[in-house]
Each structure stands twice: as structure tokens, then as C-alpha cells.
Design a protein around this motif. Sequence first.
Motif, PDB file in Angstrom:
ATOM      1  N   ALA A 633      41.673  37.988  19.219  1.00 52.28           N
ATOM      2  CA  ALA A 633      41.560  37.219  19.914  1.00 52.28           C
ATOM      3  C   ALA A 633      40.229  37.192  21.501  1.00 52.28           C
ATOM      4  N   GLN A 634      40.351  37.012  22.805  1.00 54.57           N
ATOM      5  CA  GLN A 634      39.098  36.836  23.363  1.00 54.57           C
ATOM      6  C   GLN A 634      39.527  36.832  24.722  1.00 54.57           C
ATOM      7  N   LEU A 635      39.339  37.239  25.572  1.00 59.21           N
ATOM      8  CA  LEU A 635      39.894  37.027  27.134  1.00 59.21           C
ATOM      9  C   LEU A 635      38.811  37.302  27.707  1.00 59.21           C
ATOM     10  N   ILE A 636      38.984  36.230  28.786  1.00 53.84           N
ATOM     11  CA  ILE A 636      38.423  35.933  30.625  1.00 53.84           C
ATOM     12  C   ILE A 636      38.435  36.712  31.541  1.00 53.84           C
ATOM     13  N   ILE A 637      37.832  37.492  31.703  1.00 55.48           N
ATOM     14  CA  ILE A 637      38.371  38.518  33.162  1.00 55.48           C
ATOM     15  C   ILE A 637      38.274  37.616  34.428  1.00 55.48           C
ATOM     16  N   SER A 638      39.394  37.204  34.974  1.00 53.39           N
ATOM     17  CA  SER A 638      39.381  36.907  36.017  1.00 53.39           C
ATOM     18  C   SER A 638      39.010  37.352  37.613  1.00 53.39           C
ATOM     19  N   TRP A 639      40.216  38.856  37.242  1.00 56.58           N
ATOM     20  CA  TRP A 639      38.981  39.467  38.777  1.00 56.58           C
ATOM     21  C   TRP A 639      39.607  40.965  37.537  1.00 56.58           C
ATOM     22  N   ILE A 640      39.448  42.086  38.282  1.00 55.89           N
ATOM     23  CA  ILE A 640      39.735  43.436  37.748  1.00 55.89           C
ATOM     24  C   ILE A 640      39.413  44.115  39.185  1.00 55.89           C
ATOM     25  N   ARG A 641      40.603  45.081  39.654  1.00 52.29           N
ATOM     26  CA  ARG A 641      40.491  46.587  40.708  1.00 52.29           C
ATOM     27  C   ARG A 641      41.232  47.174  40.472  1.00 52.29           C
ATOM     28  N   VAL A 642      40.346  48.657  40.418  1.00 53.28           N
ATOM     29  CA  VAL A 642      41.074  49.461  39.886  1.00 53.28           C
ATOM     30  C   VAL A 642      41.243  50.471  40.910  1.00 53.28           C
ATOM     31  N   GLY A 643      40.232  49.927  42.384  1.00 57.96           N
ATOM     32  CA  GLY A 643      40.691  50.727  43.349  1.00 57.96           C
ATOM     33  C   GLY A 643      40.190  52.228  43.684  1.00 57.96           C
ATOM     34  N   ASN A 644      38.864  52.238  42.819  1.00 63.04           N
ATOM     35  CA  ASN A 644      38.257  53.605  43.230  1.00 63.04           C
ATOM     36  C   ASN A 644      36.711  52.565  42.886  1.00 63.04           C
ATOM     37  N   PRO A 645      35.583  53.389  43.844  1.00 62.60           N
ATOM     38  CA  PRO A 645      33.978  52.244  43.586  1.00 62.60           C
ATOM     39  C   PRO A 645      33.808  52.810  42.819  1.00 62.60           C
ATOM     40  N   THR A 646      33.671  54.128  42.366  1.00 60.27           N
ATOM     41  CA  THR A 646      33.112  54.633  41.348  1.00 60.27           C
ATOM     42  C   THR A 646      33.639  54.413  39.468  1.00 60.27           C
ATOM     43  N   ALA A 647      35.691  54.396  39.531  1.00 55.51           N
ATOM     44  CA  ALA A 647      35.424  54.028  38.314  1.00 55.51           C
ATOM     45  C   ALA A 647      35.175  52.296  38.010  1.00 55.51           C
ATOM     46  N   GLU A 648      35.167  51.743  39.466  1.00 54.78           N
ATOM     47  CA  GLU A 648      34.480  50.312  39.243  1.00 54.78           C
ATOM     48  C   GLU A 648      33.322  49.762  38.464  1.00 54.78           C
ATOM     49  N   LYS A 649      32.514  51.256  38.935  1.00 50.81           N
ATOM     50  CA  LYS A 649      31.264  50.322  38.383  1.00 50.81           C
ATOM     51  C   LYS A 649      31.067  51.349  36.842  1.00 50.81           C
ATOM     52  N   SER A 650      31.805  51.909  36.530  1.00 47.48           N
ATOM     53  CA  SER A 650      31.702  52.430  35.497  1.00 47.48           C
ATOM     54  C   SER A 650      32.332  51.647  34.490  1.00 47.48           C
ATOM     55  N   LEU A 651      32.757  50.755  34.999  1.00 45.09           N
ATOM     56  CA  LEU A 651      33.779  49.462  34.398  1.00 45.09           C
ATOM     57  C   LEU A 651      32.830  48.948  33.860  1.00 45.09           C
ATOM     58  N   ARG A 652      31.773  48.011  35.038  1.00 49.80           N
ATOM     59  CA  ARG A 652      30.597  47.363  35.222  1.00 49.80           C
ATOM     60  C   ARG A 652      29.651  47.437  34.196  1.00 49.80           C
ATOM     61  N   ASP A 653      29.360  48.645  34.090  1.00 48.84           N
ATOM     62  CA  ASP A 653      28.496  49.450  33.460  1.00 48.84           C
ATOM     63  C   ASP A 653      28.318  49.073  31.655  1.00 48.84           C
ATOM     64  N   VAL A 654      29.716  48.636  31.653  1.00 47.41           N
ATOM     65  CA  VAL A 654      30.036  48.541  29.953  1.00 47.41           C
ATOM     66  C   VAL A 654      30.097  47.313  30.265  1.00 47.41           C
ATOM     67  N   GLY A 655      30.686  46.211  31.091  1.00 51.01           N
ATOM     68  CA  GLY A 655      30.435  44.633  30.656  1.00 51.01           C
ATOM     69  C   GLY A 655      31.880  43.845  30.984  1.00 51.01           C
ATOM     70  N   VAL A 656      32.686  45.365  31.945  1.00 54.81           N
ATOM     71  CA  VAL A 656      34.050  44.627  31.747  1.00 54.81           C
ATOM     72  C   VAL A 656      33.981  44.357  33.083  1.00 54.81           C
ATOM     73  N   THR A 657      33.588  43.391  33.766  1.00 55.25           N
ATOM     74  CA  THR A 657      33.570  42.717  35.322  1.00 55.25           C
ATOM     75  C   THR A 657      34.114  41.269  35.513  1.00 55.25           C
ATOM     76  N   GLU A 658      34.252  40.468  36.386  1.00 57.85           N
ATOM     77  CA  GLU A 658      35.240  39.019  36.309  1.00 57.85           C
ATOM     78  C   GLU A 658      34.371  38.391  36.623  1.00 57.85           C
ATOM     79  N   GLY A 659      34.566  37.647  35.394  1.00 57.01           N
ATOM     80  CA  GLY A 659      34.199  36.346  34.909  1.00 57.01           C
ATOM     81  C   GLY A 659      33.411  37.352  33.036  1.00 57.01           C
ATOM     82  N   ALA A 660      33.543  38.561  32.883  1.00 57.76           N
ATOM     83  CA  ALA A 660      32.995  38.836  31.147  1.00 57.76           C
ATOM     84  C   ALA A 660      34.037  37.725  30.118  1.00 57.76           C
ATOM     85  N   LEU A 661      33.233  37.862  28.915  1.00 58.99           N
ATOM     86  CA  LEU A 661      33.901  37.304  27.856  1.00 58.99           C
ATOM     87  C   LEU A 661      34.183  38.889  26.839  1.00 58.99           C
ATOM     88  N   LEU A 662      35.469  38.765  26.638  1.00 58.06           N
ATOM     89  CA  LEU A 662      35.679  40.484  25.662  1.00 58.06           C
ATOM     90  C   LEU A 662      35.840  39.941  24.660  1.00 58.06           C
TER      91      LEU A 662
END
Length: 808
Positions: A633-662
Motif C-alpha cells: 500500500a502507500q501513504l500520503i504524509i499529513s504531518w510529521i514532527r520529530v522534535g529535532n530540527p536536524t533529524a527532521e531535515k535528514s528525513l526531508r532529505d530522503v523525501g519523508v515530508t508533509e504531502g509526500a507519497l511513500l
Amino acid sequence: MGAQHSAYTVEAGGGLWNILYENADESKYTFDLNASAIGVKLVLYMSSRGDVNRDWVKICVYSEVVNTTSEGEERARYIAGYSRFGYENDGKGSADGLHVVYYLLPNVTRVVYVEVKLHSTNGSPRLDVKKSWVEPWNTTAFYWMHEGADEGYGLRYGGLVNVDGLGMEMKAAALSCGTTGYPCRSGSRFSYYYGRVFDVDSGGLADVYVDVSYVGGFNIAPESTYGKGNYVAKLDVGVATKGEQFTYFHTLYSTKKYDEPQLPELTTSEVAKGVVDIALDIASDYALEFVTSTAGKLFFKGLPYIGTVIECAEMFQSLGFDEVVASSELVVFNKQMPAVEGDNTVCVWANLVGELKSAWLSSTIMNFCGEPPWQSFMDEVFGARVWRLDQGGVYIGGILLDYYNAPEIVSALPQGDLLKATSNITVVFSKPIDEGSITPLPGSLYPQGKSIVVYLNGAEVPFYEYFKVSLSSDRRTLTIYPNYHLDYESVYRIVLTNRIRGADGTGLVKSYDLWFATEKREQKEPVVYYVVPTSTSLPNHLHYEGRVFRAQLCESIPVDLVKMQQFYVGEASFYTNDVNIDYYDGGSGRLYMVNNSLLFIPLLARDWGLPPKRGALIFRLCSEERIVQQIPAQLIISWIRVGNPTAEKSLRDVGVTEGALLDLEPVPVMEYSIPGYKIGEGVLISPREPWVNGTKLAMYLVDNITRSAHNLGALLGGYKPIYTIWLSESRPLSADIMVYIMANATYMRAWRVAPLGYTTASEEGAHAQEPPLLLVVVLTGALLSVATGLAIFLIKIRRGSCGDMDTL
């Protein structure tokens, strides 16, 4: 319409009604009972069109005396009880509508038949003999007597005397003497209480008719210029329930004769709704000559004072008493009877109270006794005529309770119907009912007083375990709902008892039975039971919590949840496709460790409700389950918050961000919220299961640390985490993002969130396969045992996939 004296018989209510006649003003019926009882209960359905303020119903109870002669047995019938209900200007139809009548006889009597006479001038009164009935009434009842505390002094006497097997009468006497040397004082005060105590079978508002007879007199002798006598007295009659004082009363008789010295006034009260002269009432049906004859006295032996009262006019003229009284009366009270599930004791009482004073040569005598204990002294000093009465006493005979507000059920009830297990039952009452009489007390599964009783396949079960109820706004319609659903292929019998009360507290006219059978429902799939521990105190508890374990149903046995608490080790969720207990699918319960076996008892349904069999089912946890549904199946991310800016940036860099289809890669099912923590939400897209499209799923981050602590390696297999999350420039963290659904036993899914087009490093095992839409279950090992104290329960396990029959 003329009288129909050619009587005929109708069978009803377990006995026989004989219709003696029915005409425009009056109708008479008899009911053959032939039973020994201290009373009778009459349920009378009547109709009339006359003046409601002038109608009445008379009740006669007939018994018989059997004498053995040389020619065989001779049976002589007599009236053992005589009463009525309905008094002038009562404002209600006494010969109309439904009346539930209880008539308490003076003593246990062999009742041959009961006669019922309806009167309503030009009202054509009729009794519905097909619906009405009479039955024996056996209740606790006794006579009592005592002297009022600190209210008596001087020469006085009071006692109870048996009246030829017809109950007990009170005898009382008092004497004051003005001349010194007499064996009595110049004053005498008396207060004697007497009455009957009995238990009622119904609460509610009732007219209470009390049969009270009294004969007595007062005399001052000698009375001259050299002596004076004074007296004051009264006879009160009242009705009291448990805890009430004797303050609700009607003064039936009072007298006073004042001269110097003065006596105190006595407080009188008139609370009775009516007073009916029994002697006149009987004289309207029978000739006076017959009543006072020898045959008449035998016929009226159940009313021992009637003959004396009727004869009193002639008898008392020959006596030298200053004042003589004789009367038999029905005193009518309107009284709230106590509810049966409480203290349902009622006391009907009489109080003879008064005071005497004498001066100089005179003596004053009160005689409601006949012959007092000091009879010889009185005869010697005053002469027999001064003191003696052939009759004397106070007698409470029959007591009649007329409940005129009794509700009944007027709707059809199931009688052997085949119903769905989710069917509702509607019960319509003729009058509003008291909701409190059908609701349970806190913590109970039974209505108050067990007003509703239910049997499942012949065995009584708690009503509120299997059913719920609602009452309409007018409180006339009761709807009985199944608690989730009833057992399939079962027989239910529900008894709506007369403990169900109307708005004024009057019980239901009778108990009503209904019964039905429930539908059959097939189990189309093999039964599974899954238990998911959510929190435990077990060693290595992290290896249990959130994992799915197959469970096995033990034999259904009674469980004492209080005693089981000593073995309590945690909480768990429960999933099953068993159609018989499917309300527990998605529910929860408690874990217990008994004899090295982990047991589970379901307690709450999926909606946190309390379903049937709560605490009555026991499951043993077996092996851990590795459940994988190979449904990409697939998932469209509605929102994501890790609480660590560096960690959130590392996830965005691999496409794990709001609105992404995974992509979603199937993984073994468990509650990933326990080892992980929530970092966001997404919307599920499943081409293979379009009915779940749009479902919101929480995303949980599971890192290497929690994966090791929860021993997820054994569950997830040897694949590597997908993501490397940088907490800082020098602190990488390997992790996965998990989503799951555990909706019920047949719909469990779990995935890890992956970049589009990602495939697992290992092509082996469950993740490399994509079979048809089926549940894939792999046993991964036996449940570890944890030792506890000695078990006090013996539980047999059914044979099944967990192994052979064991004894725990």
C-alpha cells in the motif's frame, strides 16, 4: 334487566367463577377456592356506568365446619370474613376498572369459596370472569398488645384473649375508688395499644379497610352528694408502616364526664376517609332476626361481635351503667404501602386510653373486659349489676387493602417466537411505571428487588448482563435491548414480576412470562483468539508488550475476580472472530499468571461496554504469532514532527515530508505504538483494499535501541533499518517508521514506511513474497513461563493448536 338466578360457571384463573346473577343495579359471583390461608387476593376486572361516589363491592369469605355424626359427616358453612370497598363520595369507581384486593382474615382458615357482590345503581356492574381470579394469600401476620410506657397508674388491667380461634381481642379495665381503705387509688390512668402486624405483597397507594369492633362501658357507683366520679376516654385506630410513629389515627369513640376534680382533655383526630357501620351493612343483606338467632350466630361466627352489637339496644337497657358503647365499623384509611423490597411491614393498631377520678364514697369503673381479674371484690362491694358486662373488649378482625392503581401489561409478548439475536422487545403498560423499580443498584447486574428475572437455557442469569432497557417519556413503554447480542441458538425466558411498580408504588397486577428462541449463526471461518499484552509486570515484559499471541479458550467456569487479583500481572487487548463473543473483538481485559501459565480474562468490549459473560471466560496464552499480510500500500504524509530540527531535515532529505507519497512495505503485526513513539500521521492508499482508502494512520519511529529492548529482531527478521536519522552532525540513528491497523481479528495490518520503489535488502522470508489476500501466520516460539505462587484454580484446556489437554 332482571336477575339471572340460573347460575352458570366459568373457568378462569386456576379456579371456577359462578355467576349467580347480573342485573341493572347489582351482580353477584362466587369463586371456588378450597384452600387454607390467612387471607385471599382478588384481582377484579370490573365495569359499570353508575355514580362512582355511590358504588361498592362486598367480599364474603366462606368456610365450613365438619361434624361427624352417626350418619356421616355434616358440613356447616359460615362466613369467615366480611368486608367491602367503596364508600360514599370516594370519587373513584369502586365497581369499575382493575382493583387488586388483599383481604387478611383473623386467622388461618379453610376457605371454601369467596363471594363478590358488585353494586352500582343503574350502572349494570359486571365482573370480567375470564380475566379476574382469586388466590390464597399467605403472609406473615400476628396480633400484639402492650401498655403505653409511663402512661398508666392505679388499678388497671389489660390482656389478649383468643376469640374461639378467630384471632385475638384486647380486654381492658380500670377502677378508681374515692373511699380510703379500698384496694385501689382515687385515680387510674390507662393506655393500651393493640393491633395486627402483617407484611404486604405490594407497595403503593391503597385504601385500607379495618374491621374494628368494641363493646364496653363506664359507671360511677354510688354517685351522690357524698361522692363524685369522673372519667375521660377514647378509642383511636390507625395504620403505620415501619418507622412511623402512631400519630396517623382516627378517633372512633370518645367520651367524658367531668365534675370536680377536672380531668385533662384528650386529643382526637379524624383522618379516616370513611366509616362504614358493619352491623347496618349486614342488616341490609340479612334479617335481624336471623343474625341474632342461634343459627345466625353460627353462620356469622367469623364476625364474633356482630350479634352482640345488634342486640346491644335491648341488652344494655337492663344494665345500670352510666354509659355503654357497642359498635362494629369499617374504618377507611388512604395509605401509602411500603415497597416490598424494603421493610414491607404494616401495623394496624388501636389505642384505648383514658383516666378515672373518684372522690369520697364513689368509685368509677371502666369495663372493656366483661369480667376483670378482681371480679369477686367488685361483686362484693358494688354488686354484679354495677360492674359486669356479658361482653366486653376491642377486636380488630379482617383488614382489606384495595389497590386501585395497579398497572398491567397491555401489549402482546413473545411466546415461543424465533427472534434475531439483536431483536428488541417492547412492553407497553396500562399506567406509568416507576423507573426506579427496574434499574439496578450501583454495582449490581440485577434490577432492584429482582423485578425482572431472565433465564438462559433454563439457568438464571443476571438480567443486566444480557439486556439493557429504556423507558419512554410517558413511562408507559419499556424497551428491552440485547446487550450487544444474545447467545445464538438459545432459549430465553424473561419474567416481568409484580415487583415492577407503578408511579405510585403499586406493584404490577401479576407476573408476566415471555420466552423466545434466538437464530442460528454459522461460524464461517476457523475460530481464532489473539491476546496482545499492553502493560505487564512480567520479567522481560518488553518482550511481551505489543506482541500478538494466540490464545486458547478454557472451559467456561465460574471465576472469582476478587480472588484472582493475587495473580494479576497486567492488561491486554483481545481479538477474536468467534461469532458467539464477537463483541469482545477489539476489547480488553486482564492478565493473570497461574501455575506458570499466562491467563487472560476479557472484561470490556470494543466500545468499553460491559458485555455478557464478563469475567466468565478464561483464555490461556500460547505461542507468539507472526502475522504478515502481503498487501502493499502507500501513504500520503499529513504531518510529521520529530522534535529535532536536524533529524527532521535528514528525513526531508530522503523525501519523508508533509504531502509526500511513500510506499508501505508489509511487516509482522504488532502494536508499534509501544516500542515506538508517534512522529506524525498519514492517509492510507490501498489499491488492493479500496474500502480502507482514506484511513488515517499514526506513524511511529522505531530505532535500534527500542528494537533491541523489545526483541523485535525475532519478530521482524534480519532486514536492516531503512532510515539513518542524524540527531546532530556526529550522532546518526538507524530507524524505521511503522504504521499499523488492528481493527479486529480478521483485519490486522502493519507496514513500514519506505521511499517509492524501495525493496528490502533481503529477498528471503515473508517480505519477499506476495501471496493472495490471505492471512499469513508463522509460529515463532513458545511463550516463556514465569513462576508464581501456588495456584488455587483448576482449569482444563480444550484440545487445540496449543497442545493436548493440560491441567494448570
